[in-house]
Scaffold this motif. Structure first.
Motif, mmCIF file in Angstrom:
data_model
loop_
_atom_site.group_PDB
_atom_site.id
_atom_site.type_symbol
_atom_site.label_atom_id
_atom_site.label_comp_id
_atom_site.label_asym_id
_atom_site.label_seq_id
_atom_site.Cartn_x
_atom_site.Cartn_y
_atom_site.Cartn_z
ATOM 1 N N GLY A 68 0.834 -1.196 0.000
ATOM 2 C CA GLY A 68 0.000 0.000 0.000
ATOM 3 C C GLY A 68 0.869 1.246 0.000
ATOM 4 N N ASP A 69 0.251 2.384 -0.280
ATOM 5 C CA ASP A 69 1.037 3.613 -0.181
ATOM 6 C C ASP A 69 0.893 4.209 1.220
ATOM 7 O OD1 ASP A 69 -1.370 4.987 -0.107
ATOM 8 O OD2 ASP A 69 -1.239 5.732 -2.147
ATOM 9 N N GLU A 70 1.655 5.232 1.482
ATOM 10 C CA GLU A 70 1.726 5.781 2.835
ATOM 11 C C GLU A 70 0.380 6.302 3.325
ATOM 12 O OE1 GLU A 70 4.404 8.898 5.468
ATOM 13 O OE2 GLU A 70 4.675 8.828 3.307
ATOM 14 N N ASP A 71 -0.371 6.967 2.453
ATOM 15 C CA ASP A 71 -1.673 7.495 2.863
ATOM 16 C C ASP A 71 -2.629 6.378 3.272
ATOM 17 O OD1 ASP A 71 -0.901 10.108 2.403
ATOM 18 O OD2 ASP A 71 -1.675 10.135 0.347
ATOM 19 N N GLU A 72 -2.559 5.242 2.567
ATOM 20 C CA GLU A 72 -3.464 4.137 2.871
ATOM 21 C C GLU A 72 -3.157 3.523 4.228
ATOM 22 O OE1 GLU A 72 -4.657 2.455 -1.532
ATOM 23 O OE2 GLU A 72 -2.799 1.758 -0.615
ATOM 24 N N TYR A 73 -1.896 3.171 4.478
ATOM 25 C CA TYR A 73 -1.630 2.506 5.755
ATOM 26 C C TYR A 73 -1.648 3.467 6.931
ATOM 27 C CZ TYR A 73 3.452 3.536 5.248
ATOM 28 O OH TYR A 73 4.670 4.135 5.106
ATOM 29 N N GLU A 74 -1.358 4.731 6.709
ATOM 30 C CA GLU A 74 -1.503 5.707 7.792
ATOM 31 C C GLU A 74 -2.983 5.956 8.084
ATOM 32 O OE1 GLU A 74 0.714 7.007 9.845
ATOM 33 O OE2 GLU A 74 2.356 5.948 8.850
ATOM 34 N N GLY A 75 -3.802 6.021 7.032
ATOM 35 C CA GLY A 75 -5.237 6.173 7.213
ATOM 36 C C GLY A 75 -5.850 4.971 7.909
ATOM 37 N N LEU A 76 -5.353 3.777 7.564
ATOM 38 C CA LEU A 76 -5.816 2.556 8.219
ATOM 39 C C LEU A 76 -5.487 2.582 9.709
ATOM 40 C CD1 LEU A 76 -6.999 -0.300 8.143
ATOM 41 C CD2 LEU A 76 -4.737 -1.117 7.422
ATOM 42 N N HIS A 77 -4.278 2.988 10.038
ATOM 43 C CA HIS A 77 -3.865 3.074 11.441
ATOM 44 C C HIS A 77 -4.747 4.067 12.204
ATOM 45 C CE1 HIS A 77 -1.150 4.320 14.796
ATOM 46 N NE2 HIS A 77 -1.075 3.013 14.900
ATOM 47 N N THR A 101 -14.806 2.122 7.380
ATOM 48 C CA THR A 101 -13.629 2.837 6.881
ATOM 49 C C THR A 101 -12.404 1.923 6.881
ATOM 50 O OG1 THR A 101 -14.534 4.896 7.759
ATOM 51 C CG2 THR A 101 -12.204 4.898 7.189
ATOM 52 N N VAL A 102 -12.239 1.152 7.948
ATOM 53 C CA VAL A 102 -11.129 0.196 8.026
ATOM 54 C C VAL A 102 -11.238 -0.809 6.885
ATOM 55 C CG1 VAL A 102 -10.160 -1.702 9.389
ATOM 56 C CG2 VAL A 102 -10.741 0.451 10.504
ATOM 57 N N ARG A 103 -12.437 -1.335 6.666
ATOM 58 C CA ARG A 103 -12.639 -2.302 5.585
ATOM 59 C C ARG A 103 -12.299 -1.672 4.228
ATOM 60 N NH1 ARG A 103 -15.270 -7.094 4.740
ATOM 61 N NH2 ARG A 103 -16.295 -7.100 6.764
ATOM 62 N N SER A 104 -12.710 -0.437 4.031
ATOM 63 C CA SER A 104 -12.450 0.251 2.769
ATOM 64 C C SER A 104 -10.949 0.426 2.528
ATOM 65 C CB SER A 104 -13.144 1.612 2.774
ATOM 66 O OG SER A 104 -12.839 2.336 1.622
#
Length: 112
Positions: A68-77, A101-104
Motif C-alpha cells: 500500500g502507499d503511505e496514505d493508505e496505511y496511515e489512514g488505516l492506522h 472505513t477500516v474495511r475500505s
C-alpha cells in the motif's frame, strides 16, 4: 492455430485472477467478527476485538507498507484508533462507520 489457443488460454487464466483480493484474510475475517459482535453489542468483547485488530495491524504493518502507499496505511492506522475510541464510548454508529472505513482501506490496499 494451436499456439494462439494456448496463448489465449494462458492470458485468460492470468487475467481472471486479477479481479480478487490478493490477501488480508486475517483482517477481513476479524472485521466480520467485529460486525457480528455489533449486532448485539457486548462492549467489552468489542473493545477486545478492536485491540486485537490493532495488534494484527502492528504485526502485519511491514506487509501493508510494501503493498500500500503511505496514505493508505496511515489512514488505516488512524481508523483503527478511531474504532477503538468509538468502542470505548460505546457508540455503535461511530463504531460501524469506523469499521466500514477500516474495511475500505484494507480493500484498497489488498486489491490489485
Amino acid at each position: 492455430m494451436k499456439k494462439q489457443i494456448i496463448i489465449f488460454t494462458l492470458l485468460f487464466i492470468i487475467l481472471s485472477g486479477c479481479e480478487n483480493q490478493v490477501g488480508g484474510d486475517y483482517f477481513f475475517d476479524h472485521i466480520d467478527q467485529l460486525e457480528q459482535s455489533l449486532e448485539e453489542p457486548k462492549w467489552d468483547e468489542i473493545m477486545t476485538q478492536a485491540e486485537e485488530l490493532k495488534n494484527i495491524f502492528n504485526n502485519h504493518k511491514w506487509k501493508i507498507q510494501l503493498i500500500g502507499d503511505e496514505d493508505e496505511y496511515e489512514g488505516l492506522h488512524e481508523s483503527i484508533n478511531n474504532l477503538i475510541a468509538a468502542a470505548k464510548e460505546k457508540d455503535s454508529t461511530s463504531t460501524r462507520l469506523e469499521l466500514a472505513t477500516v474495511r475500505s482501506f484494507l480493500e484498497d490496499i489488498y486489491s490489485l
